[in-house]
Design an enzyme around this catalytic site. Structure first.
Site, PDB file in Angstrom:
ATOM      1  N   HIS A   1      64.534  44.029  53.789  1.00 21.68           N
ATOM      2  CA  HIS A   1      63.639  43.354  52.842  1.00 21.68           C
ATOM      3  C   HIS A   1      64.168  43.431  51.412  1.00 21.68           C
ATOM      4  O   HIS A   1      63.792  42.620  50.562  1.00 21.68           O
ATOM      5  CB  HIS A   1      62.242  43.958  52.910  1.00 21.68           C
TER       6      HIS A   1
ATOM      7  N   ASP B   1      37.666  38.266  37.479  1.00 21.11           N
ATOM      8  CA  ASP B   1      36.821  37.362  36.696  1.00 21.11           C
ATOM      9  C   ASP B   1      35.405  37.498  37.245  1.00 21.11           C
ATOM     10  O   ASP B   1      35.122  38.385  38.062  1.00 21.11           O
ATOM     11  CB  ASP B   1      37.380  35.924  36.718  1.00 21.11           C
TER      12      ASP B   1
ATOM     13  N   THR C   1      38.586  33.085  44.857  1.00 20.04           N
ATOM     14  CA  THR C   1      39.428  32.891  46.045  1.00 20.04           C
ATOM     15  C   THR C   1      40.640  33.803  46.067  1.00 20.04           C
ATOM     16  O   THR C   1      41.289  33.945  47.109  1.00 20.04           O
ATOM     17  CB  THR C   1      39.963  31.451  46.074  1.00 20.04           C
TER      18      THR C   1
ATOM     19  N   HIS D   1      56.606  44.825  53.756  1.00 20.16           N
ATOM     20  CA  HIS D   1      57.682  43.834  53.657  1.00 20.16           C
ATOM     21  C   HIS D   1      57.901  43.314  52.239  1.00 20.16           C
ATOM     22  O   HIS D   1      59.036  43.028  51.856  1.00 20.16           O
ATOM     23  CB  HIS D   1      57.392  42.638  54.572  1.00 20.16           C
TER      24      HIS D   1
ATOM     25  N   CYS E   1      39.565  37.320  42.002  1.00 21.75           N
ATOM     26  CA  CYS E   1      38.788  36.185  41.495  1.00 21.75           C
ATOM     27  C   CYS E   1      38.021  35.622  42.683  1.00 21.75           C
ATOM     28  O   CYS E   1      37.919  36.278  43.719  1.00 21.75           O
ATOM     29  CB  CYS E   1      39.669  35.161  40.787  1.00 21.75           C
TER      30      CYS E   1
HETATM   31  C1  RB5 Z   1      36.030  30.575  39.074  1.00 22.57           C
HETATM   32  O1  RB5 Z   1      34.979  29.695  39.286  1.00 22.57           O
HETATM   33  C2  RB5 Z   1      37.084  30.398  40.160  1.00 22.57           C
HETATM   34  O2  RB5 Z   1      37.780  29.220  39.952  1.00 22.57           O
HETATM   35  C3  RB5 Z   1      38.023  31.588  40.181  1.00 22.57           C
HETATM   36  O3  RB5 Z   1      37.291  32.747  40.416  1.00 22.57           O
HETATM   37  C4  RB5 Z   1      39.108  31.577  41.224  1.00 22.57           C
HETATM   38  O4  RB5 Z   1      38.596  31.321  42.495  1.00 22.57           O
HETATM   39  C5  RB5 Z   1      40.285  30.744  40.906  1.00 22.57           C
HETATM   40  O5  RB5 Z   1      41.264  30.672  41.657  1.00 22.57           O
END
Ligand code: RB5
Length: 143
Positions: free
Chosen positions: A132, A7, A66, A97, A64
């Site tokens: 595993h 994203d 996080t 694993h 993304c």
């Molecule tokens: C977008 O702002 C953010 O929420 C997305 O990139 C991600 O971190 C979601 O888990």
């Protein structure tokens, strides 16, 4: 062939990963996003997850902000084992694993250099099988 998508929160790292793969002559398919416009990460997790689950590509990389949202979304797709990793150890374990078929990274947590390094560690590590295997079979039975 590796499918890659992000994203807006993972765009910079995604572009660095695509460039790195292509420089290494590793074929990859870039599913976007292509600019910094705000988009919904499940749309990209779905594209890459379905490409991996169908066998169209052998593995995927999702990024993304996080990595959390992409991993939650991708793991809803049957056959997907998406691993959110933060360092070289977890990138290695994701292969050895967990036989993760999608690597997930947090673009707001890693520099492009760090993220590219984790992709390289994941791609050069191999699934160990053995003890595993029964664990992955139990995961598959949860689907
Ligand atoms: C977008 O702002 C953010 O929420 C997305 O990139 C991600 O971190 C979601 O888990």
């Amino acid at each position: 062939m590796i499918a890659v998508a992000s994203d807006h929160g993972g765009l910079e790292l995604k572009n660095a990963v695509v460039e790195s793969l292509r420089n290494q002559q590793i074929e990859c398919k870039d599913f976007g996003t292509d600019d910094s416009t705000s988009v919904d990460y499940p749309d990209f997790a779905e594209k890459v997850g379905k490409a991996v689950a169908s066998g169209e590509v052998k593995a995927g990389i999702l990024i993304c902000g996080t990595g959390i949202g992409m991993s939650i979304a991708a793991n809803k797709i049957p056959g997907i084992r998406a691993a959110l990793v933060h360092d070289e150890f977890t990138a290695q374990m994701a292969s050895q694993h967990n036989n993760a078929n999608i690597l997930v990274l947090g673009g707001r947590l890693l520099s492009p250099e760090q993220g590219v390094r984790l992709v390289d560690v994941w791609l050069t590590s191999s699934y160990e099988g053995g003890r595993h295997e029964q664990r992955l079979e139990k995961i598959a039975r949860l689907e």
